[in-house]
Motif scaffolding. Structure first.
Motif, PDB file in Angstrom:
ATOM      1  N   GLU A 124     -51.528 -57.603  20.605  1.00 34.44           N
ATOM      2  CA  GLU A 124     -50.715 -58.543  19.827  1.00 34.44           C
ATOM      3  C   GLU A 124     -51.223 -58.649  18.397  1.00 34.44           C
ATOM      4  O   GLU A 124     -50.438 -58.642  17.436  1.00 34.44           O
ATOM      5  CB  GLU A 124     -50.732 -59.920  20.491  1.00 34.44           C
ATOM      6  CG  GLU A 124     -49.873 -60.957  19.768  1.00 34.44           C
ATOM      7  CD  GLU A 124     -49.930 -62.329  20.415  1.00 34.44           C
ATOM      8  OE1 GLU A 124     -49.289 -63.251  19.883  1.00 34.44           O
ATOM      9  OE2 GLU A 124     -50.621 -62.485  21.450  1.00 34.44           O
ATOM     10  N   PHE A 125     -52.547 -58.729  18.245  1.00 35.10           N
ATOM     11  CA  PHE A 125     -53.140 -58.799  16.912  1.00 35.10           C
ATOM     12  C   PHE A 125     -52.847 -57.527  16.118  1.00 35.10           C
ATOM     13  O   PHE A 125     -52.450 -57.580  14.948  1.00 35.10           O
ATOM     14  CB  PHE A 125     -54.654 -59.002  17.017  1.00 35.10           C
ATOM     15  CG  PHE A 125     -55.389 -58.899  15.710  1.00 35.10           C
ATOM     16  CD1 PHE A 125     -55.423 -59.954  14.825  1.00 35.10           C
ATOM     17  CD2 PHE A 125     -56.033 -57.710  15.353  1.00 35.10           C
ATOM     18  CE1 PHE A 125     -56.089 -59.849  13.604  1.00 35.10           C
ATOM     19  CE2 PHE A 125     -56.703 -57.590  14.154  1.00 35.10           C
ATOM     20  CZ  PHE A 125     -56.729 -58.665  13.268  1.00 35.10           C
ATOM     21  N   LEU A 126     -53.041 -56.361  16.731  1.00 31.15           N
ATOM     22  CA  LEU A 126     -52.810 -55.099  16.031  1.00 31.15           C
ATOM     23  C   LEU A 126     -51.354 -54.957  15.605  1.00 31.15           C
ATOM     24  O   LEU A 126     -51.070 -54.429  14.518  1.00 31.15           O
ATOM     25  CB  LEU A 126     -53.217 -53.922  16.922  1.00 31.15           C
ATOM     26  CG  LEU A 126     -54.714 -53.749  17.167  1.00 31.15           C
ATOM     27  CD1 LEU A 126     -54.950 -52.589  18.127  1.00 31.15           C
ATOM     28  CD2 LEU A 126     -55.466 -53.520  15.862  1.00 31.15           C
ATOM     29  N   LYS A 127     -50.445 -55.435  16.425  1.00 34.56           N
ATOM     30  CA  LYS A 127     -49.034 -55.361  16.051  1.00 34.56           C
ATOM     31  C   LYS A 127     -48.738 -56.280  14.864  1.00 34.56           C
ATOM     32  O   LYS A 127     -47.910 -55.945  14.010  1.00 34.56           O
ATOM     33  CB  LYS A 127     -48.156 -55.697  17.254  1.00 34.56           C
ATOM     34  CG  LYS A 127     -48.174 -54.602  18.311  1.00 34.56           C
ATOM     35  CD  LYS A 127     -47.303 -54.917  19.509  1.00 34.56           C
ATOM     36  CE  LYS A 127     -47.345 -53.762  20.513  1.00 34.56           C
ATOM     37  NZ  LYS A 127     -46.491 -54.015  21.702  1.00 34.56           N
ATOM     38  N   LYS A 128     -49.411 -57.399  14.787  1.00 36.73           N
ATOM     39  CA  LYS A 128     -49.278 -58.259  13.609  1.00 36.73           C
ATOM     40  C   LYS A 128     -49.777 -57.538  12.359  1.00 36.73           C
ATOM     41  O   LYS A 128     -49.156 -57.623  11.288  1.00 36.73           O
ATOM     42  CB  LYS A 128     -50.060 -59.556  13.813  1.00 36.73           C
ATOM     43  CG  LYS A 128     -49.459 -60.498  14.842  1.00 36.73           C
ATOM     44  CD  LYS A 128     -50.305 -61.758  14.989  1.00 36.73           C
ATOM     45  CE  LYS A 128     -49.696 -62.709  16.012  1.00 36.73           C
ATOM     46  NZ  LYS A 128     -50.494 -63.954  16.152  1.00 36.73           N
ATOM     47  N   VAL A 129     -50.887 -56.828  12.495  1.00 35.88           N
ATOM     48  CA  VAL A 129     -51.418 -56.044  11.373  1.00 35.88           C
ATOM     49  C   VAL A 129     -50.390 -55.025  10.894  1.00 35.88           C
ATOM     50  O   VAL A 129     -50.140 -54.885   9.689  1.00 35.88           O
ATOM     51  CB  VAL A 129     -52.728 -55.335  11.786  1.00 35.88           C
ATOM     52  CG1 VAL A 129     -53.143 -54.295  10.741  1.00 35.88           C
ATOM     53  CG2 VAL A 129     -53.842 -56.360  11.981  1.00 35.88           C
ATOM     54  N   VAL A 130     -49.778 -54.315  11.837  1.00 32.57           N
ATOM     55  CA  VAL A 130     -48.763 -53.319  11.479  1.00 32.57           C
ATOM     56  C   VAL A 130     -47.609 -53.979  10.728  1.00 32.57           C
ATOM     57  O   VAL A 130     -47.168 -53.487   9.681  1.00 32.57           O
ATOM     58  CB  VAL A 130     -48.235 -52.597  12.731  1.00 32.57           C
ATOM     59  CG1 VAL A 130     -47.108 -51.639  12.348  1.00 32.57           C
ATOM     60  CG2 VAL A 130     -49.355 -51.832  13.426  1.00 32.57           C
ATOM     61  N   HIS A 131     -47.118 -55.084  11.242  1.00 30.79           N
ATOM     62  CA  HIS A 131     -45.988 -55.759  10.601  1.00 30.79           C
ATOM     63  C   HIS A 131     -46.340 -56.208   9.174  1.00 30.79           C
ATOM     64  O   HIS A 131     -45.515 -56.091   8.269  1.00 30.79           O
ATOM     65  CB  HIS A 131     -45.561 -56.974  11.428  1.00 30.79           C
ATOM     66  CG  HIS A 131     -44.751 -56.628  12.636  1.00 30.79           C
ATOM     67  ND1 HIS A 131     -45.312 -56.133  13.797  1.00 30.79           N
ATOM     68  CD2 HIS A 131     -43.411 -56.698  12.868  1.00 30.79           C
ATOM     69  CE1 HIS A 131     -44.366 -55.936  14.690  1.00 30.79           C
ATOM     70  NE2 HIS A 131     -43.199 -56.255  14.158  1.00 30.79           N
ATOM     71  N   GLN A 132     -47.550 -56.709   8.981  1.00 29.87           N
ATOM     72  CA  GLN A 132     -47.934 -57.170   7.646  1.00 29.87           C
ATOM     73  C   GLN A 132     -48.100 -56.015   6.655  1.00 29.87           C
ATOM     74  O   GLN A 132     -47.926 -56.189   5.452  1.00 29.87           O
ATOM     75  CB  GLN A 132     -49.226 -57.986   7.728  1.00 29.87           C
ATOM     76  CG  GLN A 132     -49.074 -59.320   8.438  1.00 29.87           C
ATOM     77  CD  GLN A 132     -48.080 -60.247   7.765  1.00 29.87           C
ATOM     78  OE1 GLN A 132     -47.988 -60.308   6.530  1.00 29.87           O
ATOM     79  NE2 GLN A 132     -47.325 -60.992   8.564  1.00 29.87           N
ATOM     80  N   CYS A 133     -48.427 -54.834   7.176  1.00 30.67           N
ATOM     81  CA  CYS A 133     -48.596 -53.662   6.310  1.00 30.67           C
ATOM     82  C   CYS A 133     -47.298 -52.882   6.100  1.00 30.67           C
ATOM     83  O   CYS A 133     -47.237 -52.021   5.214  1.00 30.67           O
ATOM     84  CB  CYS A 133     -49.653 -52.725   6.897  1.00 30.67           C
ATOM     85  SG  CYS A 133     -51.328 -53.386   6.902  1.00 30.67           S
ATOM     86  N   LEU A 134     -46.289 -53.171   6.900  1.00 32.35           N
ATOM     87  CA  LEU A 134     -45.046 -52.388   6.860  1.00 32.35           C
ATOM     88  C   LEU A 134     -44.423 -52.260   5.470  1.00 32.35           C
ATOM     89  O   LEU A 134     -43.989 -51.162   5.087  1.00 32.35           O
ATOM     90  CB  LEU A 134     -44.040 -52.976   7.864  1.00 32.35           C
ATOM     91  CG  LEU A 134     -42.736 -52.204   8.063  1.00 32.35           C
ATOM     92  CD1 LEU A 134     -42.212 -52.386   9.483  1.00 32.35           C
ATOM     93  CD2 LEU A 134     -41.655 -52.638   7.063  1.00 32.35           C
TER      94      LEU A 134
END
Length: 227
Positions: A196-206
């Protein structure tokens, strides 16, 4: 950005998306320092130097820890190579000097005599006991343990969980590193950076790396979670 004057409509949409819509999306929100650390690492990975300078200034304005940034840049040398990290180190130092920020970073905790041993131990902490003697299998694996992990992962300024997160961002933003991205997704999870945390990271970097590499990263996380 100077393009606000020349490309007003484009900048209106970009800034609304990157600085408002993504940041304020509660389901993928991150703490400020973590969000900026991830974005800056992704900009190093994608070689977005001009964007890096802009975002670094914005991050520092919002209280970003300068030592964390410096440590991130140092560690990037193992994932993008000196030829591609050097300009980011120079840009960081230039911005720090302009702002009268100390050029200090964290500190080494290894010597030239124990870097291999301590680097291998860091690998074990992140990936498991099977890494204890992995350095013996090839020259590159020995360098990986001593140089990448012994010289950089063991430094102060960032903990192992933060270092695994920025490694994930370097790999995600480069593209073409999916096997390593899956492996480091697992390493992140072992350090407490769950899916869940890593997916948040991806979304913020998108907004900074685009949809294709973001979708590849989300897929890598799913594969790591399945494994």
């Amino acid at each position: 950005m100077s393009t606000v004057k020349t490309d007003a409509q484009f900048m209106e949409r970009f800034e609304n998306f990157a600085f408002k819509e993504v940041v304020e999306e509660e389901s993928v929100a991150l703490e400020t320092n973590t969000r900026y650390l991830a974005i800056l690492a992704s900009l190093v990975g994608s070689q977005g130097l001009d964007a890096y300078k802009f975002i670094l200034n914005k991050a520092l304005d919002e209280g970003m820890d300068p030592i964390m940034v410096k440590e991130m840049v140092y560690q990037s040398i193992d994932y993008v190579g000196m030829s591609r990290m050097w300009s980011f180190l120079a840009a960081t130092n230039e911005i720090y000097q302009e702002r009268n920020i100390s050029l200090d970073a964290g500190e080494a905790t290894t010597t030239m005599f124990d870097r291999l041993e301590k680097g291998a131990q860091a690998q074990v902490e992140i990936f498991g006991e099977h890494m204890k003697e992995a350095w013996k299998t090839s020259v590159v694996n020995r360098w990986l343990a001593a140089n990448c992990f012994g010289d950089y992962y063991t430094r102060t300024g960032l903990d192992l969980a933060q270092r695994e997160m920025i490694t994930f961002c370097f790999l995600m933003a480069q593209g073409g590193c999916e096997p390593q991205l899956i492996a480091h997704s697992k390493g992140n999870m072992n350090m407490g950076n769950d899916a869940e945390f890593l997916k948040k990271v991806v979304h913020q970097c998108l907004p900074y790396i685009g949809y294709p590499r973001s979708l590849n990263a989300l897929n890598a996380i799913d594969k790591a979670q399945e494994a």
